[in-house]
Motif scaffolding. Structure first.
Motif, PDB file in Angstrom:
ATOM      1  N   UNK A   1       0.804  -1.223   0.000  1.00  0.00           N
ATOM      2  CA  UNK A   1       0.000   0.000   0.000  1.00  0.00           C
ATOM      3  C   UNK A   1       0.843   1.281   0.000  1.00  0.00           C
ATOM      4  N   UNK A   2       2.138   1.148   0.232  1.00  0.00           N
ATOM      5  CA  UNK A   2       2.995   2.339   0.207  1.00  0.00           C
ATOM      6  C   UNK A   2       3.619   2.571  -1.164  1.00  0.00           C
ATOM      7  N   UNK A   3       3.404   1.634  -2.092  1.00  0.00           N
ATOM      8  CA  UNK A   3       3.965   1.778  -3.434  1.00  0.00           C
ATOM      9  C   UNK A   3       3.248   2.885  -4.189  1.00  0.00           C
ATOM     10  N   UNK A   4       3.984   3.568  -5.048  1.00  0.00           N
ATOM     11  CA  UNK A   4       3.401   4.678  -5.815  1.00  0.00           C
ATOM     12  C   UNK A   4       2.271   4.214  -6.734  1.00  0.00           C
ATOM     13  N   UNK A   5       2.378   3.004  -7.257  1.00  0.00           N
ATOM     14  CA  UNK A   5       1.355   2.509  -8.192  1.00  0.00           C
ATOM     15  C   UNK A   5       0.324   1.599  -7.513  1.00  0.00           C
ATOM     16  N   UNK A   6       0.218   1.701  -6.191  1.00  0.00           N
ATOM     17  CA  UNK A   6      -0.700   0.839  -5.435  1.00  0.00           C
ATOM     18  C   UNK A   6      -2.140   0.936  -5.944  1.00  0.00           C
ATOM     19  N   UNK A   7      -2.655   2.137  -6.093  1.00  0.00           N
ATOM     20  CA  UNK A   7      -4.045   2.328  -6.529  1.00  0.00           C
ATOM     21  C   UNK A   7      -4.240   1.762  -7.931  1.00  0.00           C
ATOM     22  N   UNK A   8      -3.307   2.039  -8.823  1.00  0.00           N
ATOM     23  CA  UNK A   8      -3.398   1.547 -10.201  1.00  0.00           C
ATOM     24  C   UNK A   8      -3.418   0.014 -10.229  1.00  0.00           C
ATOM     25  N   UNK A   9      -2.509  -0.599  -9.484  1.00  0.00           N
ATOM     26  CA  UNK A   9      -2.440  -2.069  -9.464  1.00  0.00           C
ATOM     27  C   UNK A   9      -3.664  -2.665  -8.767  1.00  0.00           C
ATOM     28  N   UNK A  10      -4.125  -2.010  -7.708  1.00  0.00           N
ATOM     29  CA  UNK A  10      -5.305  -2.480  -6.987  1.00  0.00           C
ATOM     30  C   UNK A  10      -6.537  -2.434  -7.894  1.00  0.00           C
ATOM     31  N   UNK A  11      -6.676  -1.330  -8.625  1.00  0.00           N
ATOM     32  CA  UNK A  11      -7.810  -1.184  -9.545  1.00  0.00           C
ATOM     33  C   UNK A  11      -7.748  -2.259 -10.640  1.00  0.00           C
ATOM     34  N   UNK A  12      -6.567  -2.505 -11.171  1.00  0.00           N
ATOM     35  CA  UNK A  12      -6.410  -3.508 -12.229  1.00  0.00           C
ATOM     36  C   UNK A  12      -6.832  -4.895 -11.721  1.00  0.00           C
ATOM     37  N   UNK A  13      -6.409  -5.242 -10.509  1.00  0.00           N
ATOM     38  CA  UNK A  13      -6.799  -6.535  -9.940  1.00  0.00           C
ATOM     39  C   UNK A  13      -8.307  -6.579  -9.675  1.00  0.00           C
ATOM     40  N   UNK A  14      -8.868  -5.482  -9.194  1.00  0.00           N
ATOM     41  CA  UNK A  14     -10.312  -5.430  -8.929  1.00  0.00           C
ATOM     42  C   UNK A  14     -11.096  -5.606 -10.227  1.00  0.00           C
ATOM     43  N   UNK A  15     -10.644  -4.976 -11.290  1.00  0.00           N
ATOM     44  CA  UNK A  15     -11.318  -5.115 -12.581  1.00  0.00           C
ATOM     45  C   UNK A  15     -11.219  -6.543 -13.105  1.00  0.00           C
ATOM     46  N   UNK A  16     -10.056  -7.149 -12.933  1.00  0.00           N
ATOM     47  CA  UNK A  16      -9.879  -8.538 -13.364  1.00  0.00           C
ATOM     48  C   UNK A  16     -10.792  -9.458 -12.562  1.00  0.00           C
ATOM     49  N   UNK A  17     -10.874  -9.215 -11.249  1.00  0.00           N
ATOM     50  CA  UNK A  17     -11.746 -10.026 -10.396  1.00  0.00           C
ATOM     51  C   UNK A  17     -13.209  -9.848 -10.812  1.00  0.00           C
ATOM     52  N   UNK A  18     -13.625  -8.636 -11.124  1.00  0.00           N
ATOM     53  CA  UNK A  18     -15.008  -8.383 -11.547  1.00  0.00           C
ATOM     54  C   UNK A  18     -15.327  -9.121 -12.846  1.00  0.00           C
ATOM     55  N   UNK A  19     -14.412  -9.064 -13.817  1.00  0.00           N
ATOM     56  CA  UNK A  19     -14.625  -9.791 -15.080  1.00  0.00           C
ATOM     57  C   UNK A  19     -14.747 -11.286 -14.819  1.00  0.00           C
ATOM     58  N   UNK A  20     -13.895 -11.766 -13.948  1.00  0.00           N
ATOM     59  CA  UNK A  20     -13.904 -13.188 -13.648  1.00  0.00           C
ATOM     60  C   UNK A  20     -15.182 -13.585 -12.904  1.00  0.00           C
ATOM     61  N   UNK A  21     -15.661 -12.735 -12.013  1.00  0.00           N
ATOM     62  CA  UNK A  21     -16.893 -13.040 -11.285  1.00  0.00           C
ATOM     63  C   UNK A  21     -18.088 -13.127 -12.225  1.00  0.00           C
ATOM     64  N   UNK A  22     -18.123 -12.302 -13.246  1.00  0.00           N
ATOM     65  CA  UNK A  22     -19.199 -12.375 -14.242  1.00  0.00           C
ATOM     66  C   UNK A  22     -19.122 -13.719 -14.968  1.00  0.00           C
ATOM     67  N   UNK A  23     -17.929 -14.114 -15.330  1.00  0.00           N
ATOM     68  CA  UNK A  23     -17.745 -15.392 -16.018  1.00  0.00           C
ATOM     69  C   UNK A  23     -18.169 -16.555 -15.113  1.00  0.00           C
ATOM     70  N   UNK A  24     -17.778 -16.510 -13.847  1.00  0.00           N
ATOM     71  CA  UNK A  24     -18.133 -17.575 -12.906  1.00  0.00           C
ATOM     72  C   UNK A  24     -19.643 -17.619 -12.681  1.00  0.00           C
ATOM     73  N   UNK A  25     -20.275 -16.452 -12.557  1.00  0.00           N
ATOM     74  CA  UNK A  25     -21.727 -16.403 -12.355  1.00  0.00           C
ATOM     75  C   UNK A  25     -22.457 -16.979 -13.560  1.00  0.00           C
ATOM     76  N   UNK A  26     -21.956 -16.709 -14.741  1.00  0.00           N
ATOM     77  CA  UNK A  26     -22.568 -17.248 -15.959  1.00  0.00           C
ATOM     78  C   UNK A  26     -22.432 -18.769 -15.983  1.00  0.00           C
ATOM     79  N   UNK A  27     -21.280 -19.263 -15.606  1.00  0.00           N
ATOM     80  CA  UNK A  27     -21.062 -20.714 -15.559  1.00  0.00           C
ATOM     81  C   UNK A  27     -22.014 -21.364 -14.560  1.00  0.00           C
TER      82      UNK A  27
END
Length: 164
Positions: free
Chosen positions: A79-105
């Motif tokens: 959380x002290x890294x300069x790109x923390x928010x950017x990396x956190x958002x990227x992982x959150x977006x990936x998780x959201x895409x994956x959750x849609x795929x899992x829900x569809x399955x």
């Protein structure tokens, strides 16, 4: 979300019994047998459900593993890294895409299972699901026999006013 989760658990419980039934593990075999009897499944239906479960479980295991990996990656971020928010958002977006795929399955699996059951069996399952959901609500509130968080000291009212 809890309704979807509960339904998935109920279906998974029914389905899990099918694959474990073949492996001969008592607890899950008993669970499957209970539902098979309650729903009065025919031998053909039992076989179809076992096959469906066998096809679905590798996908679900992969989904669970992927979610574990994504959560671990999120926890590993500094959380002290300069790109923390950017990396956190990227992982959150990936998780959201994956959750849609899992829900569809899961939805596809539910539909396939529903197509195996008769209308009467689907109704019995819905009623059992509704009863189970109410029991879980009661247990969570402490209304069930000896379960839950009830008893002395349980907070009442808005903002915890009215302690016992």
């Amino acid at each position: 979300m809890p309704r979807i989760f509960s339904t998935t658990l109920l279906i998974a419980g029914l389905m899990a019994g099918g694959s474990v039934l073949a492996e001969g593990e008592g607890k899950h075999e008993t669970h499957f047998q209970k539902w098979a009897e309650k729903l009065e499944l025919s031998d053909d239906q039992r076989a179809e459900l076992k096959q469906l479960h066998g096809e679905h479980m590798p996908q679900m295991r992969a989904h669970h593993q992927k979610m574990r990996e994504l959560r671990a990656a999120e926890r590993a971020l500094d959380p002290t890294a300069k790109d923390f928010i950017k990396r956190s958002r990227k992982l959150a977006e990936e998780r959201a895409r994956f959750q849609v795929k899992a829900a569809t399955t899961r939805a596809e699996h539910r539909q396939q299972m529903a197509n195996i059951l008769t209308a009467e069996q689907r109704q019995k399952m819905a009623e059992a699901h509704k009863q189970h959901r109410q029991e879980m609500k009661d247990q969570h509130r402490g209304d069930a026999k000896g379960h839950g968080r009830g008893g002395g000291g349980h907070m009442k009212g808005k903002h915890g006013k009215g302690h016992d």
